[in-house]
Design a protein around this motif. Structure first.
Motif, PDB file in Angstrom:
ATOM      1  N   GLN A  73      10.561  10.029  -2.450  1.00 41.46           N
ATOM      2  CA  GLN A  73       9.048   9.918  -3.088  1.00 41.46           C
ATOM      3  C   GLN A  73       8.400   9.028  -2.363  1.00 41.46           C
ATOM      4  OE1 GLN A  73       8.431   8.375  -7.262  1.00 41.46           O
ATOM      5  NE2 GLN A  73       8.128  10.668  -8.220  1.00 41.46           N
ATOM      6  N   ARG A  74       6.631   9.024  -2.095  1.00 41.34           N
ATOM      7  CA  ARG A  74       6.357   8.255  -1.658  1.00 41.34           C
ATOM      8  C   ARG A  74       4.964   7.711  -2.508  1.00 41.34           C
ATOM      9  NH1 ARG A  74       3.405   8.862   4.516  1.00 41.34           N
ATOM     10  NH2 ARG A  74       1.828   6.888   4.394  1.00 41.34           N
ATOM     11  N   VAL A  75       4.831   6.739  -2.401  1.00 42.76           N
ATOM     12  CA  VAL A  75       3.602   6.401  -3.215  1.00 42.76           C
ATOM     13  C   VAL A  75       2.430   4.875  -2.618  1.00 42.76           C
ATOM     14  CG1 VAL A  75       3.223   5.050  -6.275  1.00 42.76           C
ATOM     15  CG2 VAL A  75       5.139   6.347  -5.225  1.00 42.76           C
ATOM     16  N   GLU A  76       1.115   5.874  -3.265  1.00 40.98           N
ATOM     17  CA  GLU A  76       0.606   4.901  -2.284  1.00 40.98           C
ATOM     18  C   GLU A  76      -0.448   4.368  -3.195  1.00 40.98           C
ATOM     19  OE1 GLU A  76      -1.991   7.333   0.203  1.00 40.98           O
ATOM     20  OE2 GLU A  76       0.244   7.328   1.383  1.00 40.98           O
ATOM     21  N   ARG A  77      -1.369   3.270  -3.340  1.00 38.98           N
ATOM     22  CA  ARG A  77      -1.836   2.486  -3.903  1.00 38.98           C
ATOM     23  C   ARG A  77      -3.234   1.734  -2.862  1.00 38.98           C
ATOM     24  NH1 ARG A  77       0.572  -0.821  -7.420  1.00 38.98           N
ATOM     25  NH2 ARG A  77       2.037   0.044  -7.172  1.00 38.98           N
ATOM     26  N   MET A  78      -4.685   1.814  -2.948  1.00 39.86           N
ATOM     27  CA  MET A  78      -5.254   1.341  -1.684  1.00 39.86           C
ATOM     28  C   MET A  78      -5.664   0.111  -2.421  1.00 39.86           C
ATOM     29  SD  MET A  78      -7.160   3.941  -0.562  1.00 39.86           S
ATOM     30  CE  MET A  78      -8.491   3.735  -0.124  1.00 39.86           C
ATOM     31  N   PHE A 135      10.486   8.143 -11.798  1.00 38.62           N
ATOM     32  CA  PHE A 135      11.229   7.490 -12.383  1.00 38.62           C
ATOM     33  C   PHE A 135      10.952   5.831 -13.038  1.00 38.62           C
ATOM     34  CE2 PHE A 135      11.521   8.812  -7.537  1.00 38.62           C
ATOM     35  CZ  PHE A 135      12.311   9.916  -7.828  1.00 38.62           C
ATOM     36  N   ASN A 136      10.017   5.534 -13.564  1.00 42.10           N
ATOM     37  CA  ASN A 136      10.341   4.651 -14.145  1.00 42.10           C
ATOM     38  C   ASN A 136      10.511   4.613 -15.872  1.00 42.10           C
ATOM     39  OD1 ASN A 136      10.206   3.387 -11.979  1.00 42.10           O
ATOM     40  ND2 ASN A 136       7.413   3.607 -12.413  1.00 42.10           N
ATOM     41  N   THR A 137      10.454   5.929 -16.382  1.00 37.23           N
ATOM     42  CA  THR A 137      10.360   5.510 -18.109  1.00 37.23           C
ATOM     43  C   THR A 137      11.336   5.971 -18.749  1.00 37.23           C
ATOM     44  OG1 THR A 137       9.680   8.275 -18.110  1.00 37.23           O
ATOM     45  CG2 THR A 137       7.547   6.749 -18.100  1.00 37.23           C
ATOM     46  N   ILE A 149       0.952   8.780  -6.479  1.00 41.06           N
ATOM     47  CA  ILE A 149       2.171   9.755  -5.444  1.00 41.06           C
ATOM     48  C   ILE A 149       1.821  10.391  -4.625  1.00 41.06           C
ATOM     49  CG2 ILE A 149       4.326  11.585  -5.739  1.00 41.06           C
ATOM     50  CD1 ILE A 149       5.109   9.821  -8.567  1.00 41.06           C
ATOM     51  N   THR A 150       2.007  10.615  -3.196  1.00 42.61           N
ATOM     52  CA  THR A 150       1.688  11.308  -2.496  1.00 42.61           C
ATOM     53  C   THR A 150       2.381  11.916  -1.880  1.00 42.61           C
ATOM     54  OG1 THR A 150       1.860   9.369  -0.638  1.00 42.61           O
ATOM     55  CG2 THR A 150      -0.602   9.431  -1.590  1.00 42.61           C
ATOM     56  N   GLU A 151       3.836  12.752  -1.594  1.00 44.60           N
ATOM     57  CA  GLU A 151       5.009  13.293  -1.146  1.00 44.60           C
ATOM     58  C   GLU A 151       6.059  12.421  -2.080  1.00 44.60           C
ATOM     59  OE1 GLU A 151       7.766  12.764   2.811  1.00 44.60           O
ATOM     60  OE2 GLU A 151       5.186  12.193   3.168  1.00 44.60           O
ATOM     61  N   GLN A 152       6.328  13.842  -2.698  1.00 35.72           N
ATOM     62  CA  GLN A 152       7.625  13.938  -3.539  1.00 35.72           C
ATOM     63  C   GLN A 152       8.527  15.482  -2.430  1.00 35.72           C
ATOM     64  OE1 GLN A 152       8.402  13.855  -7.555  1.00 35.72           O
ATOM     65  NE2 GLN A 152       8.957  16.060  -7.819  1.00 35.72           N
ATOM     66  N   ARG A 153       9.818  14.623  -2.371  1.00 39.69           N
ATOM     67  CA  ARG A 153      10.899  15.259  -2.212  1.00 39.69           C
ATOM     68  C   ARG A 153      12.481  15.472  -2.403  1.00 39.69           C
ATOM     69  NH1 ARG A 153      12.384  15.333   3.935  1.00 39.69           N
ATOM     70  NH2 ARG A 153      12.966  17.412   4.680  1.00 39.69           N
ATOM     71  N   VAL A 154      13.189  16.842  -3.153  1.00 38.13           N
ATOM     72  CA  VAL A 154      13.939  17.380  -3.560  1.00 38.13           C
ATOM     73  C   VAL A 154      15.038  17.654  -2.799  1.00 38.13           C
ATOM     74  CG1 VAL A 154      15.627  17.742  -5.723  1.00 38.13           C
ATOM     75  CG2 VAL A 154      13.085  16.520  -5.600  1.00 38.13           C
ATOM     76  N   PHE A 155      15.985  17.286  -2.045  1.00 34.77           N
ATOM     77  CA  PHE A 155      17.089  18.569  -1.443  1.00 34.77           C
ATOM     78  C   PHE A 155      17.978  18.338  -1.846  1.00 34.77           C
ATOM     79  CE2 PHE A 155      20.245  19.199   1.506  1.00 34.77           C
ATOM     80  CZ  PHE A 155      19.760  20.122   2.859  1.00 34.77           C
ATOM     81  N   THR A 207       0.748  -0.950   0.228  1.00 28.87           N
ATOM     82  CA  THR A 207      -0.043   0.296  -0.338  1.00 28.87           C
ATOM     83  C   THR A 207       0.622   1.348   0.184  1.00 28.87           C
ATOM     84  OG1 THR A 207       0.041  -0.041   2.362  1.00 28.87           O
ATOM     85  CG2 THR A 207      -2.244  -1.193   1.059  1.00 28.87           C
ATOM     86  N   VAL A 208       1.793   1.183   0.657  1.00 27.80           N
ATOM     87  CA  VAL A 208       2.817   2.555   0.345  1.00 27.80           C
ATOM     88  C   VAL A 208       4.509   2.124   0.651  1.00 27.80           C
ATOM     89  CG1 VAL A 208       3.834   4.449   1.992  1.00 27.80           C
ATOM     90  CG2 VAL A 208       1.475   3.457   2.940  1.00 27.80           C
ATOM     91  N   VAL A 209       4.712   3.092  -0.784  1.00 31.77           N
ATOM     92  CA  VAL A 209       6.021   2.396  -0.946  1.00 31.77           C
ATOM     93  C   VAL A 209       7.277   3.152  -1.284  1.00 31.77           C
ATOM     94  CG1 VAL A 209       7.563   1.424  -3.257  1.00 31.77           C
ATOM     95  CG2 VAL A 209       5.546   0.206  -3.048  1.00 31.77           C
ATOM     96  N   HIS A 210       8.223   3.404  -0.587  1.00 33.53           N
ATOM     97  CA  HIS A 210       8.783   4.390  -0.734  1.00 33.53           C
ATOM     98  C   HIS A 210      10.053   4.670  -1.295  1.00 33.53           C
ATOM     99  CE1 HIS A 210       7.417   6.354   2.785  1.00 33.53           C
ATOM    100  NE2 HIS A 210       7.106   5.594   3.056  1.00 33.53           N
ATOM    101  N   ARG A 211      10.274   5.029  -2.576  1.00 37.76           N
ATOM    102  CA  ARG A 211      11.660   5.532  -3.056  1.00 37.76           C
ATOM    103  C   ARG A 211      12.601   6.484  -3.051  1.00 37.76           C
ATOM    104  NH1 ARG A 211       7.905   5.063  -8.302  1.00 37.76           N
ATOM    105  NH2 ARG A 211       6.764   3.205  -8.326  1.00 37.76           N
ATOM    106  N   GLY A 212      13.603   6.351  -3.074  1.00 41.82           N
ATOM    107  CA  GLY A 212      14.717   6.897  -3.436  1.00 41.82           C
ATOM    108  C   GLY A 212      15.975   6.805  -1.860  1.00 41.82           C
ATOM    109  N   TYR A 213      16.037   8.764  -1.527  1.00 48.73           N
ATOM    110  CA  TYR A 213      16.950   8.767  -0.104  1.00 48.73           C
ATOM    111  C   TYR A 213      15.446   9.423   0.694  1.00 48.73           C
ATOM    112  CZ  TYR A 213      19.669  11.175   2.505  1.00 48.73           C
ATOM    113  OH  TYR A 213      20.763  11.873   3.687  1.00 48.73           O
TER     114      TYR A 213
END
Length: 165
Positions: free
Chosen positions: A91-96, A136-138, A104-110, A43-49
């Protein structure tokens, strides 16, 4: 005196044994596709940093690049155009449910910007509201400008001919 009753197990008929085996096999095959469905993990996947705000606050202007590397680790990507910059992307990706499309519910770039001497000049903390969603996929970069069609290109080329007699 009481008679001892011996309980003896009835021997199963071979047809009953086969029928039970077929029933268990059919139930296993019917439930096997559902074993891969897990609504708890997907349901919730965190990608990246993975950000730690206490560490992010320690990055200050004037700090050398080596110290930033020790604090934050290897950046997700670096700039290739213009000045030197490091980007840490999350990135934080959610699905029911696993079969539904992800959102994509949250994206952060520092971003950490450096001068010519590899010292931090400034930092930037950007969220989903600050720009476009990074896919990130394409692995495609969308560029600006118009698209040239085949017919447009041919007509443009025809206008460039110079006739010499």
């Amino acid at each position: 005196m009481r008679a001892k009753i011996q309980w003896r197990r009835k021997a199963n008929h071979p047809r009953q044994t086969i029928a039970r085996g077929v029933l268990i096999l059919a139930a296993s095959l019917a439930l096997a596709p559902l074993s891969g469905c897990s609504t708890l993990d997907d349901t919730v996947v965190h990608r990246g940093y993975v950000f730690d705000d206490q560490v992010i606050k320690q990055v200050r202007p004037g700090m050398p690049a080596e110290q930033v590397l020790i604090l934050l680790g290897t950046p997700s990507t670096t700039s290739t155009v213009g000045g030197e910059a490091w980007y840490y992307i999350s990135q934080r990706v959610e699905r029911m449910m696993p079969s539904m499309p992800a959102k994509i519910t949250e994206q952060r770039v520092f971003a950490v910007y450096f001068d010519a001497n590899k010292k931090v000049t400034r930092t930037g903390d950007y969220g989903l509201q600050d720009g476009k969603v990074v896919d990130f996929n394409t692995r495609q970069t969308i560029t600006g400008g118009g698209e040239n069609r085949i017919l447009q290109t041919l007509l443009n080329q025809m206008g460039k001919f110079q006739y010499k007699f």
